[in-house]
Motif scaffolding. Structure first.
Motif, PDB file in Angstrom:
ATOM      1  N   LEU A 102       0.784  -1.061   0.209  1.00 35.90           N
ATOM      2  CA  LEU A 102      -0.269   0.069  -0.262  1.00 35.90           C
ATOM      3  C   LEU A 102       0.622   1.825   0.008  1.00 35.90           C
ATOM      4  N   ILE A 103       2.238   1.477   0.456  1.00 32.20           N
ATOM      5  CA  ILE A 103       2.659   2.122   0.475  1.00 32.20           C
ATOM      6  C   ILE A 103       3.250   2.486  -0.464  1.00 32.20           C
ATOM      7  N   ILE A 104       3.879   1.544  -1.059  1.00 32.06           N
ATOM      8  CA  ILE A 104       4.817   1.626  -2.405  1.00 32.06           C
ATOM      9  C   ILE A 104       3.939   1.956  -3.714  1.00 32.06           C
ATOM     10  N   TRP A 105       1.969   1.817  -3.064  1.00 31.28           N
ATOM     11  CA  TRP A 105       1.289   2.458  -4.446  1.00 31.28           C
ATOM     12  C   TRP A 105       1.167   3.525  -4.214  1.00 31.28           C
ATOM     13  N   LEU A 106       0.773   3.468  -3.064  1.00 26.56           N
ATOM     14  CA  LEU A 106       0.526   5.384  -2.990  1.00 26.56           C
ATOM     15  C   LEU A 106       1.988   5.909  -2.988  1.00 26.56           C
ATOM     16  N   ILE A 112       8.617   4.577  -9.131  1.00 29.58           N
ATOM     17  CA  ILE A 112       8.530   4.533 -10.124  1.00 29.58           C
ATOM     18  C   ILE A 112       9.523   4.599 -11.179  1.00 29.58           C
ATOM     19  N   TYR A 113      10.079   6.093 -10.621  1.00 27.16           N
ATOM     20  CA  TYR A 113      10.781   6.899 -10.923  1.00 27.16           C
ATOM     21  C   TYR A 113      12.262   6.336 -10.110  1.00 27.16           C
ATOM     22  N   TYR A 114      12.276   5.755  -8.968  1.00 28.01           N
ATOM     23  CA  TYR A 114      13.871   5.056  -8.883  1.00 28.01           C
ATOM     24  C   TYR A 114      14.067   3.835  -9.050  1.00 28.01           C
ATOM     25  N   MET A 115      13.252   2.848  -9.265  1.00 23.06           N
ATOM     26  CA  MET A 115      13.274   1.678  -9.333  1.00 23.06           C
ATOM     27  C   MET A 115      13.038   1.029 -11.029  1.00 23.06           C
ATOM     28  N   TRP A 121       5.977  -2.821  -9.793  1.00 24.10           N
ATOM     29  CA  TRP A 121       4.942  -4.108 -10.185  1.00 24.10           C
ATOM     30  C   TRP A 121       5.348  -5.093 -10.072  1.00 24.10           C
ATOM     31  N   LEU A 122       6.494  -6.442  -9.631  1.00 26.24           N
ATOM     32  CA  LEU A 122       6.957  -6.907  -9.145  1.00 26.24           C
ATOM     33  C   LEU A 122       7.114  -6.607  -8.033  1.00 26.24           C
ATOM     34  N   ILE A 123       7.286  -5.997  -7.119  1.00 26.10           N
ATOM     35  CA  ILE A 123       6.754  -5.819  -5.722  1.00 26.10           C
ATOM     36  C   ILE A 123       6.024  -5.827  -5.697  1.00 26.10           C
TER      37      ILE A 123
END
Length: 231
Positions: A102-106, A112-115, A121-123
């Motif tokens: 949830l934190i990653i999605w928010l 997306i810029y960093y990874m 999407w794999l995470i």
């Protein structure tokens, strides 16, 4: 639990049938129950005491029935404790991974810029895999027989690694979808991320999906190596 009998009763119960009942009572008393609440332990030992009382009164059949009921009672309570420990570990681990997702999605734009898009999407697929693994645990728990004799720590470890295994399987399946190794005719570019999440959830819920795909990859590699050797 201890008991004392007089000489007259000792002579009366010194028979194979009585000795069998006493052995049964001793075996049932050896079942671990220290992790149970006090009222459960008291009820368990009270049932054994009643069974021994029937034995000393000469009612061997009633004694065996009561002792067998005591064994079923404590085994059922132990199974409940094991399920609680296992569900606690799996549920806590799945909640943590879900919060991470949830934190990653928010914060998806920065992530997306960093990874990069694939890693992002794999995470998320790994987080969906943990939810699938939790669902699998919930569905299977009522059909399985568990025992707390192994201890709380082992139950926690097994529950934790069951969720982690679901996340790892989800990454493997999602990566296979992303690379076009599986479902190439079904997955479209505009829906590939949705398929990665669905595949990750299915991989976490299924114990055979990822191993079967790994077996297919291994077979393809072996065939390729054999073909090169023949050439």
């Amino acid at each position: 639990m201890d008991w004392i009998t007089g000489d007259a009763l000792d002579q009366k119960i010194d028979t194979p049938e009585y000795n069998e009942i006493l052995n049964l009572a001793t075996r049932i008393l050896s079942i671990p129950c220290n992790h149970q609440p006090e009222e459960i332990r008291i009820s368990f030992r009270n049932m054994i005491g009643q069974g021994l009382a029937r034995c000393f009164q000469g009612n061997c059949n009633y004694a065996k029935t009561m002792l067998n009921d005591a064994e079923k009672f404590i085994l059922a309570r132990n199974n409940e404790v094991s399920r609680y420990w296992y569900l606690l570990a799996t549920g806590f681990t799945a909640i943590v991974t879900s919060l991470i997702g949830l934190i990653i999605w928010l914060n998806r734009n920065g992530m997306i810029y960093y990874m990069g898009i694939p890693a992002f999407w794999l995470i998320l697929a790994a987080c969906f895999g943990s939810l699938g693994a939790l669902l699998s645990v919930i569905f299977r728990l009522g059909k399985s027989t568990m025992t707390p004799e192994a201890g709380k720590s082992l139950h926690y470890l097994e529950g934790f690694y069951r969720i982690i295994a679901g996340s790892i399987s989800a990454v493997f399946i999602s990566l296979s979808i992303l690379s076009g190794f599986i479902l190439p005719s079904v997955v479209k570019p505009e829906t590939i991320h949705l398929w990665m999440l669905l595949g990750g959830f299915a991989a976490g819920a299924s114990e055979r999906l990822a191993p079967s795909l790994i077996g297919s990859v291994e077979n393809n590699i072996n065939k390729s190596l054999n073909t090169k050797r023949k050439k």
